[in-house]
Design a protein around this motif. Structure first.
Motif, PDB file in Angstrom:
ATOM      1  N   VAL A 136     -23.674  48.603 -16.320  1.00 23.52           N
ATOM      2  CA  VAL A 136     -23.987  47.282 -16.766  1.00 23.52           C
ATOM      3  C   VAL A 136     -25.359  46.506 -15.886  1.00 23.52           C
ATOM      4  CG1 VAL A 136     -22.005  46.679 -17.492  1.00 23.52           C
ATOM      5  CG2 VAL A 136     -22.332  46.251 -15.257  1.00 23.52           C
ATOM      6  N   LEU A 137     -26.020  45.673 -16.430  1.00 22.53           N
ATOM      7  CA  LEU A 137     -27.045  44.956 -15.668  1.00 22.53           C
ATOM      8  C   LEU A 137     -26.201  43.554 -14.898  1.00 22.53           C
ATOM      9  CD1 LEU A 137     -29.970  44.506 -14.749  1.00 22.53           C
ATOM     10  CD2 LEU A 137     -30.359  42.992 -16.663  1.00 22.53           C
ATOM     11  N   ALA A 138     -26.019  43.473 -13.553  1.00 20.07           N
ATOM     12  CA  ALA A 138     -25.331  42.516 -13.120  1.00 20.07           C
ATOM     13  C   ALA A 138     -26.430  41.861 -12.104  1.00 20.07           C
ATOM     14  CB  ALA A 138     -24.269  42.936 -12.259  1.00 20.07           C
ATOM     15  N   ARG A 139     -26.198  40.562 -11.823  1.00 20.79           N
ATOM     16  CA  ARG A 139     -26.892  39.732 -10.970  1.00 20.79           C
ATOM     17  C   ARG A 139     -26.302  39.633  -9.481  1.00 20.79           C
ATOM     18  NH1 ARG A 139     -29.290  35.292 -14.033  1.00 20.79           N
ATOM     19  NH2 ARG A 139     -31.052  36.792 -14.029  1.00 20.79           N
ATOM     20  N   VAL A 140     -26.943  40.238  -8.623  1.00 24.79           N
ATOM     21  CA  VAL A 140     -26.236  39.960  -7.293  1.00 24.79           C
ATOM     22  C   VAL A 140     -27.281  39.474  -6.294  1.00 24.79           C
ATOM     23  CG1 VAL A 140     -25.386  41.424  -5.588  1.00 24.79           C
ATOM     24  CG2 VAL A 140     -25.148  42.236  -7.559  1.00 24.79           C
ATOM     25  N   ARG A 141     -26.830  38.397  -5.665  1.00 25.71           N
ATOM     26  CA  ARG A 141     -27.559  37.596  -4.622  1.00 25.71           C
ATOM     27  C   ARG A 141     -29.032  37.345  -5.091  1.00 25.71           C
ATOM     28  NH1 ARG A 141     -26.205  41.898  -0.895  1.00 25.71           N
ATOM     29  NH2 ARG A 141     -23.707  41.161  -0.372  1.00 25.71           N
ATOM     30  N   GLY A 142     -29.153  36.942  -6.465  1.00 25.84           N
ATOM     31  CA  GLY A 142     -30.365  36.418  -7.283  1.00 25.84           C
ATOM     32  C   GLY A 142     -31.151  37.631  -7.610  1.00 25.84           C
ATOM     33  N   ALA A 143     -30.732  39.082  -7.777  1.00 30.47           N
ATOM     34  CA  ALA A 143     -31.530  39.875  -8.165  1.00 30.47           C
ATOM     35  C   ALA A 143     -30.658  40.907  -9.164  1.00 30.47           C
ATOM     36  CB  ALA A 143     -31.994  41.095  -7.067  1.00 30.47           C
ATOM     37  N   ASP A 144     -31.264  41.528 -10.072  1.00 30.07           N
ATOM     38  CA  ASP A 144     -30.624  42.201 -11.237  1.00 30.07           C
ATOM     39  C   ASP A 144     -30.696  43.571 -10.961  1.00 30.07           C
ATOM     40  OD1 ASP A 144     -30.293  39.679 -12.392  1.00 30.07           O
ATOM     41  OD2 ASP A 144     -32.000  39.941 -13.389  1.00 30.07           O
ATOM     42  N   TYR A 145     -29.581  44.155 -10.920  1.00 30.22           N
ATOM     43  CA  TYR A 145     -29.277  45.628 -10.791  1.00 30.22           C
ATOM     44  C   TYR A 145     -28.390  46.159 -11.586  1.00 30.22           C
ATOM     45  CZ  TYR A 145     -30.776  44.310  -5.996  1.00 30.22           C
ATOM     46  OH  TYR A 145     -31.446  44.013  -5.002  1.00 30.22           O
ATOM     47  N   LEU A 146     -28.702  47.369 -12.005  1.00 36.07           N
ATOM     48  CA  LEU A 146     -27.651  48.308 -12.686  1.00 36.07           C
ATOM     49  C   LEU A 146     -26.541  48.714 -11.969  1.00 36.07           C
ATOM     50  CD1 LEU A 146     -29.836  50.693 -14.899  1.00 36.07           C
ATOM     51  CD2 LEU A 146     -28.675  48.565 -15.629  1.00 36.07           C
ATOM     52  N   HIS A 147     -25.262  48.648 -12.327  1.00 35.35           N
ATOM     53  CA  HIS A 147     -24.016  49.196 -11.813  1.00 35.35           C
ATOM     54  C   HIS A 147     -22.980  49.692 -12.690  1.00 35.35           C
ATOM     55  CE1 HIS A 147     -24.888  47.287  -7.700  1.00 35.35           C
ATOM     56  NE2 HIS A 147     -25.102  45.902  -8.451  1.00 35.35           N
ATOM     57  N   PHE A 148     -22.214  50.578 -12.198  1.00 41.96           N
ATOM     58  CA  PHE A 148     -20.977  51.183 -12.655  1.00 41.96           C
ATOM     59  C   PHE A 148     -19.919  50.096 -12.764  1.00 41.96           C
ATOM     60  CE2 PHE A 148     -23.048  55.090 -11.939  1.00 41.96           C
ATOM     61  CZ  PHE A 148     -23.076  55.870 -13.188  1.00 41.96           C
ATOM     62  N   ILE A 149     -19.090  49.808 -13.634  1.00 44.09           N
ATOM     63  CA  ILE A 149     -17.952  49.185 -13.603  1.00 44.09           C
ATOM     64  C   ILE A 149     -16.539  50.138 -13.219  1.00 44.09           C
ATOM     65  CG2 ILE A 149     -16.454  47.562 -14.671  1.00 44.09           C
ATOM     66  CD1 ILE A 149     -18.925  46.233 -14.304  1.00 44.09           C
ATOM     67  N   GLY A 150     -16.323  49.614 -11.801  1.00 41.92           N
ATOM     68  CA  GLY A 150     -15.066  50.482 -11.568  1.00 41.92           C
ATOM     69  C   GLY A 150     -13.799  50.074 -11.852  1.00 41.92           C
ATOM     70  N   ALA A 151     -13.634  48.780 -12.208  1.00 41.77           N
ATOM     71  CA  ALA A 151     -12.429  48.000 -12.610  1.00 41.77           C
ATOM     72  C   ALA A 151     -12.517  46.688 -13.025  1.00 41.77           C
ATOM     73  CB  ALA A 151     -11.306  48.161 -11.247  1.00 41.77           C
ATOM     74  N   VAL A 152     -11.724  46.312 -13.755  1.00 38.94           N
ATOM     75  CA  VAL A 152     -11.809  44.804 -14.463  1.00 38.94           C
ATOM     76  C   VAL A 152     -10.574  44.157 -14.030  1.00 38.94           C
ATOM     77  CG1 VAL A 152     -11.968  43.443 -16.454  1.00 38.94           C
ATOM     78  CG2 VAL A 152     -13.396  45.602 -16.058  1.00 38.94           C
ATOM     79  N   ARG A 153     -10.530  42.819 -13.530  1.00 47.25           N
ATOM     80  CA  ARG A 153      -9.252  42.029 -13.499  1.00 47.25           C
ATOM     81  C   ARG A 153      -9.734  40.638 -13.574  1.00 47.25           C
ATOM     82  NH1 ARG A 153      -8.626  42.463  -6.972  1.00 47.25           N
ATOM     83  NH2 ARG A 153     -10.190  40.707  -6.560  1.00 47.25           N
ATOM     84  N   ASP A 154      -8.858  39.697 -14.118  1.00 46.49           N
ATOM     85  CA  ASP A 154      -8.800  38.266 -14.412  1.00 46.49           C
ATOM     86  C   ASP A 154     -10.382  37.696 -14.130  1.00 46.49           C
ATOM     87  OD1 ASP A 154      -6.120  38.068 -14.177  1.00 46.49           O
ATOM     88  OD2 ASP A 154      -6.315  38.447 -11.851  1.00 46.49           O
ATOM     89  N   GLY A 155     -11.116  38.249 -15.095  1.00 43.83           N
ATOM     90  CA  GLY A 155     -12.371  37.566 -15.329  1.00 43.83           C
ATOM     91  C   GLY A 155     -13.537  37.900 -14.148  1.00 43.83           C
ATOM     92  N   GLN A 156     -13.143  38.949 -13.564  1.00 41.57           N
ATOM     93  CA  GLN A 156     -13.966  39.663 -12.316  1.00 41.57           C
ATOM     94  C   GLN A 156     -14.050  41.168 -12.735  1.00 41.57           C
ATOM     95  OE1 GLN A 156     -12.044  38.783  -8.806  1.00 41.57           O
ATOM     96  NE2 GLN A 156     -13.388  37.585  -8.110  1.00 41.57           N
ATOM     97  N   VAL A 157     -15.287  41.848 -12.354  1.00 41.60           N
ATOM     98  CA  VAL A 157     -15.435  43.166 -12.443  1.00 41.60           C
ATOM     99  C   VAL A 157     -15.737  43.767 -10.956  1.00 41.60           C
ATOM    100  CG1 VAL A 157     -16.324  43.171 -14.844  1.00 41.60           C
ATOM    101  CG2 VAL A 157     -17.919  43.006 -13.081  1.00 41.60           C
ATOM    102  N   LEU A 158     -15.354  45.003 -10.681  1.00 41.45           N
ATOM    103  CA  LEU A 158     -15.761  45.654  -9.401  1.00 41.45           C
ATOM    104  C   LEU A 158     -16.947  46.433  -9.858  1.00 41.45           C
ATOM    105  CD1 LEU A 158     -14.922  46.498  -6.697  1.00 41.45           C
ATOM    106  CD2 LEU A 158     -13.511  48.658  -7.598  1.00 41.45           C
TER     107      LEU A 158
END
Length: 72
Positions: free
Chosen positions: A24-46
């Motif tokens: 996925v493309l995720a915004r981290v500290r104001g920048a966008d990066y591609l990351h793997f999703i390792g887990a999903v819980r309660d509206g959050q992703v690892l």
């Protein structure tokens, strides 16, 4: 997928969630990066990188899209 390679993204619609193993493309500290999703819980992703390192939990709202194709 290699660094700098072009990808095609599809939006993740409201009410749906990315799944474990998705890239996925995720915004981290104001920048966008591609990351793997390792887990999903309660509206959050690892999010994790390609080397298996977990970067931490982030809000689902920071996931902007899912990779659906890699341009060769």
């Amino acid at each position: 997928m290699r660094s700098g390679q072009l990808v095609t993204l599809e939006p993740i619609l409201a009410g749906s969630a990315p799944g474990v193993g998705d890239i996925v493309l995720a915004r981290v500290r104001g920048a966008d990066y591609l990351h793997f999703i390792g887990a999903v819980r309660d509206g959050q992703v690892l999010i994790a990188n390609a080397h298996g390192h977990e970067n931490g939990w982030t809000a689902r709202e920071r996931v902007l899209g899912k990779v659906c194709a890699v341009v060769e």
